[in-house]
Design a protein around this motif. Structure first.
Motif, mmCIF file in Angstrom:
data_model
loop_
_atom_site.group_PDB
_atom_site.id
_atom_site.type_symbol
_atom_site.label_atom_id
_atom_site.label_comp_id
_atom_site.label_asym_id
_atom_site.label_seq_id
_atom_site.Cartn_x
_atom_site.Cartn_y
_atom_site.Cartn_z
ATOM 1 N N LEU A 87 -73.240 41.573 -27.418
ATOM 2 C CA LEU A 87 -74.228 41.797 -26.367
ATOM 3 C C LEU A 87 -74.930 40.509 -25.948
ATOM 4 O O LEU A 87 -75.405 40.397 -24.817
ATOM 5 C CB LEU A 87 -75.266 42.818 -26.841
ATOM 6 C CG LEU A 87 -74.718 44.185 -27.251
ATOM 7 C CD1 LEU A 87 -75.845 45.064 -27.770
ATOM 8 C CD2 LEU A 87 -74.008 44.861 -26.085
ATOM 9 N N PHE A 88 -74.997 39.548 -26.876
ATOM 10 C CA PHE A 88 -75.725 38.314 -26.580
ATOM 11 C C PHE A 88 -75.039 37.489 -25.501
ATOM 12 O O PHE A 88 -75.675 36.663 -24.837
ATOM 13 C CB PHE A 88 -75.911 37.496 -27.861
ATOM 14 C CG PHE A 88 -77.184 37.820 -28.593
ATOM 15 C CD1 PHE A 88 -78.219 36.910 -28.669
ATOM 16 C CD2 PHE A 88 -77.361 39.057 -29.180
ATOM 17 C CE1 PHE A 88 -79.404 37.214 -29.316
ATOM 18 C CE2 PHE A 88 -78.534 39.383 -29.840
ATOM 19 C CZ PHE A 88 -79.565 38.462 -29.904
ATOM 20 N N ARG B 183 -74.178 38.502 -22.809
ATOM 21 C CA ARG B 183 -74.612 39.008 -21.499
ATOM 22 C C ARG B 183 -75.853 38.272 -20.992
ATOM 23 O O ARG B 183 -76.058 38.167 -19.789
ATOM 24 C CB ARG B 183 -74.932 40.506 -21.574
ATOM 25 C CG ARG B 183 -73.856 41.375 -22.182
ATOM 26 C CD ARG B 183 -72.591 41.414 -21.326
ATOM 27 N NE ARG B 183 -71.688 42.458 -21.773
ATOM 28 C CZ ARG B 183 -70.746 42.287 -22.702
ATOM 29 N NH1 ARG B 183 -70.617 41.111 -23.291
ATOM 30 N NH2 ARG B 183 -69.942 43.282 -23.033
ATOM 31 N N PHE B 184 -76.695 37.781 -21.941
ATOM 32 C CA PHE B 184 -77.974 37.235 -21.477
ATOM 33 C C PHE B 184 -78.415 35.959 -22.187
ATOM 34 O O PHE B 184 -79.258 35.229 -21.675
ATOM 35 C CB PHE B 184 -79.078 38.286 -21.655
ATOM 36 C CG PHE B 184 -79.351 38.657 -23.091
ATOM 37 C CD1 PHE B 184 -80.286 37.962 -23.835
ATOM 38 C CD2 PHE B 184 -78.661 39.702 -23.699
ATOM 39 C CE1 PHE B 184 -80.548 38.303 -25.158
ATOM 40 C CE2 PHE B 184 -78.918 40.053 -25.019
ATOM 41 C CZ PHE B 184 -79.860 39.350 -25.745
ATOM 42 N N PHE B 185 -77.876 35.663 -23.378
ATOM 43 C CA PHE B 185 -78.335 34.513 -24.164
ATOM 44 C C PHE B 185 -77.541 33.272 -23.773
ATOM 45 O O PHE B 185 -76.307 33.294 -23.748
ATOM 46 C CB PHE B 185 -78.161 34.814 -25.651
ATOM 47 C CG PHE B 185 -78.865 33.842 -26.554
ATOM 48 C CD1 PHE B 185 -80.179 33.491 -26.346
ATOM 49 C CD2 PHE B 185 -78.201 33.277 -27.634
ATOM 50 C CE1 PHE B 185 -80.838 32.598 -27.191
ATOM 51 C CE2 PHE B 185 -78.834 32.386 -28.485
ATOM 52 C CZ PHE B 185 -80.155 32.044 -28.254
ATOM 53 N N ALA B 186 -78.253 32.194 -23.456
ATOM 54 C CA ALA B 186 -77.604 30.992 -22.924
ATOM 55 C C ALA B 186 -76.633 30.343 -23.905
ATOM 56 O O ALA B 186 -75.618 29.765 -23.506
ATOM 57 C CB ALA B 186 -78.662 29.980 -22.493
ATOM 58 N N ILE B 187 -76.944 30.418 -25.199
ATOM 59 C CA ILE B 187 -76.060 29.827 -26.208
ATOM 60 C C ILE B 187 -75.772 30.888 -27.270
ATOM 61 O O ILE B 187 -76.311 30.846 -28.389
ATOM 62 C CB ILE B 187 -76.704 28.571 -26.855
ATOM 63 C CG1 ILE B 187 -77.164 27.582 -25.764
ATOM 64 C CG2 ILE B 187 -75.711 27.865 -27.780
ATOM 65 C CD1 ILE B 187 -77.827 26.338 -26.304
ATOM 66 N N PRO B 188 -74.928 31.860 -26.963
ATOM 67 C CA PRO B 188 -74.618 32.908 -27.941
ATOM 68 C C PRO B 188 -73.949 32.371 -29.193
ATOM 69 O O PRO B 188 -73.964 33.018 -30.232
ATOM 70 C CB PRO B 188 -73.683 33.851 -27.168
ATOM 71 C CG PRO B 188 -73.110 33.012 -26.071
ATOM 72 C CD PRO B 188 -74.191 32.052 -25.695
ATOM 73 N N GLN B 189 -73.385 31.161 -29.099
ATOM 74 C CA GLN B 189 -72.753 30.543 -30.273
ATOM 75 C C GLN B 189 -73.764 30.308 -31.402
ATOM 76 O O GLN B 189 -73.386 30.318 -32.580
ATOM 77 C CB GLN B 189 -72.098 29.212 -29.872
ATOM 78 C CG GLN B 189 -70.777 29.345 -29.151
ATOM 79 C CD GLN B 189 -70.880 29.872 -27.740
ATOM 80 O OE1 GLN B 189 -71.957 29.868 -27.133
ATOM 81 N NE2 GLN B 189 -69.767 30.332 -27.197
ATOM 82 N N ALA B 190 -75.032 30.108 -31.051
ATOM 83 C CA ALA B 190 -76.058 29.939 -32.085
ATOM 84 C C ALA B 190 -76.264 31.239 -32.848
ATOM 85 O O ALA B 190 -76.408 31.244 -34.079
ATOM 86 C CB ALA B 190 -77.370 29.479 -31.450
ATOM 87 N N TYR B 191 -76.260 32.345 -32.113
ATOM 88 C CA TYR B 191 -76.389 33.659 -32.753
ATOM 89 C C TYR B 191 -75.158 33.945 -33.608
ATOM 90 O O TYR B 191 -75.269 34.492 -34.714
ATOM 91 C CB TYR B 191 -76.557 34.729 -31.684
ATOM 92 C CG TYR B 191 -76.984 36.079 -32.209
ATOM 93 C CD1 TYR B 191 -78.316 36.333 -32.532
ATOM 94 C CD2 TYR B 191 -76.062 37.112 -32.378
ATOM 95 C CE1 TYR B 191 -78.726 37.569 -33.003
ATOM 96 C CE2 TYR B 191 -76.456 38.355 -32.852
ATOM 97 C CZ TYR B 191 -77.787 38.581 -33.163
ATOM 98 O OH TYR B 191 -78.180 39.811 -33.644
ATOM 99 N N LEU B 192 -73.990 33.552 -33.095
ATOM 100 C CA LEU B 192 -72.756 33.716 -33.867
ATOM 101 C C LEU B 192 -72.834 32.911 -35.166
ATOM 102 O O LEU B 192 -72.348 33.357 -36.206
ATOM 103 C CB LEU B 192 -71.553 33.253 -33.045
ATOM 104 C CG LEU B 192 -70.188 33.365 -33.728
ATOM 105 C CD1 LEU B 192 -69.830 34.833 -33.974
ATOM 106 C CD2 LEU B 192 -69.110 32.692 -32.888
ATOM 107 N N GLY B 193 -73.452 31.725 -35.102
ATOM 108 C CA GLY B 193 -73.590 30.893 -36.295
ATOM 109 C C GLY B 193 -74.403 31.577 -37.379
ATOM 110 O O GLY B 193 -74.096 31.455 -38.566
#
Length: 288
Positions: free
Chosen positions: A133-134, A136-146
């Protein structure tokens, strides 16, 4: 087993990417770092087995959920258009069913650990399930993936020590930078398609500074891991591992500097060896 069943099994393997284990390895390396740091050496066989198998199950479940969430986007991306769910060879209900079954078994494994680990397992499941879902709106979803890919680190400390020292969070932070680096390389492969369909990725957010951002993230990762090694008083092999990892990162720069799709994807895949180098140095440093 009839041919239709074999074909269905092959489709499920593709759905969960068991035929492409790079994601499992990128998830496994930081988990193993966490286990070795938490145990100050070889962890107990039970915990080691639980975390390895749990990594395989949760990564596979995450792939199924990711494909379900991206089913309407993947058809517009050259690299993902032929995936089983997107191409219509399996249904959305099947993908959700596979994800739930795999998550259930991962949960059963987590129940063999201590209470702190079980609580963190719920957080890990939420992170894995919410990541799609990130985009869709989070500029750097890779950080959340980390964070999601590195959450095995605090879980490892909880399982081995029953607590979460600052060291666990420093290792997790280092992993976030590593993940941004390699997943930005991955996102650079799909950048043109992602711009068309409106998916947010670090490669798009960083724009013309994408290569510089990857290099800086690698540097931050190596720097944090070196600081951890110094603070823990680790021996020379650990730092040799980091030097090898640094050389690999420089090689990746050579691959991605011209932003060619094939070369960027090669750099992404090659991160397996970077993670292996750090792990090898960690194992050798803790040998008494």
């Amino acid at each position: 087993m009839g041919l239709p069943m074999l074909k269905k099994l092959q489709l499920y393997i593709q759905l969960t990417r068991l035929n492409k284990p790079i994601g499992i390895l990128l998830l496994l390396w930081p988990t193993l770092w966490g286990l070795w740091f938490a145990a100050q050496g070889m962890p107990p066989l039970k915990e080691l087995s639980v975390f390895i198998l749990g990594t395989v199950l949760m990564r596979s479940a995450g792939c199924a959920m990711n494909d379900y969430a991206d089913r309407d986007f993947d058809k517009h991306v050259e690299r993902t258009a032929a995936r089983p769910l997107t191409s219509g060879h399996i249904s959305g209900k099947e993908a959700i069913g596979v994800a739930l079954v795999l998550t259930f078994f991962a949960g059963m494994l987590a129940l063999t650990l201590n209470a702190v680990s079980i609580k963190l397992a719920f957080v890990a499941a939420f992170l894995a399930g919410s990541y799609p879902l990130f985009k869709r709106f989070f500029a750097i979803p890779q950080a959340y993936l980390g964070i999601a890919f590195g959450f095995g680190i605090p879980m490892a400390f909880a399982a081995i020590r029953g607590e979460l020292p600052a060291l666990a969070w420093w290792l997790l932070l280092a992993n976030v930078f590593w993940t941004i680096a390699y997943d930005t390389e991955y996102a650079m492969v799909d950048k043109i398609d992602d711009l068309k369909i409106g998916i947010k990725t670090s490669a798009i957010t960083f724009g013309s500074y994408d290569v510089l951002a990857v290099v800086c993230c690698y540097a931050a990762f190596i720097g944090l891991m070196a600081w951890v090694g110094v603070s823990q008083g680790l021996s020379l092999p650990y730092f040799v591992g980091l030097i090898i990892a640094s050389i690999i990162a420089i090689y990746h720069y050579g691959l991605i500097k011209n932003r060619e799709r094939g070369a960027c994807f090669k750099a992404f895949l090659h991160n397996n060896w970077l993670g292996c180098a750090v792990f090898s140095g960690t194992v050798l440093a803790f040998i008494k």
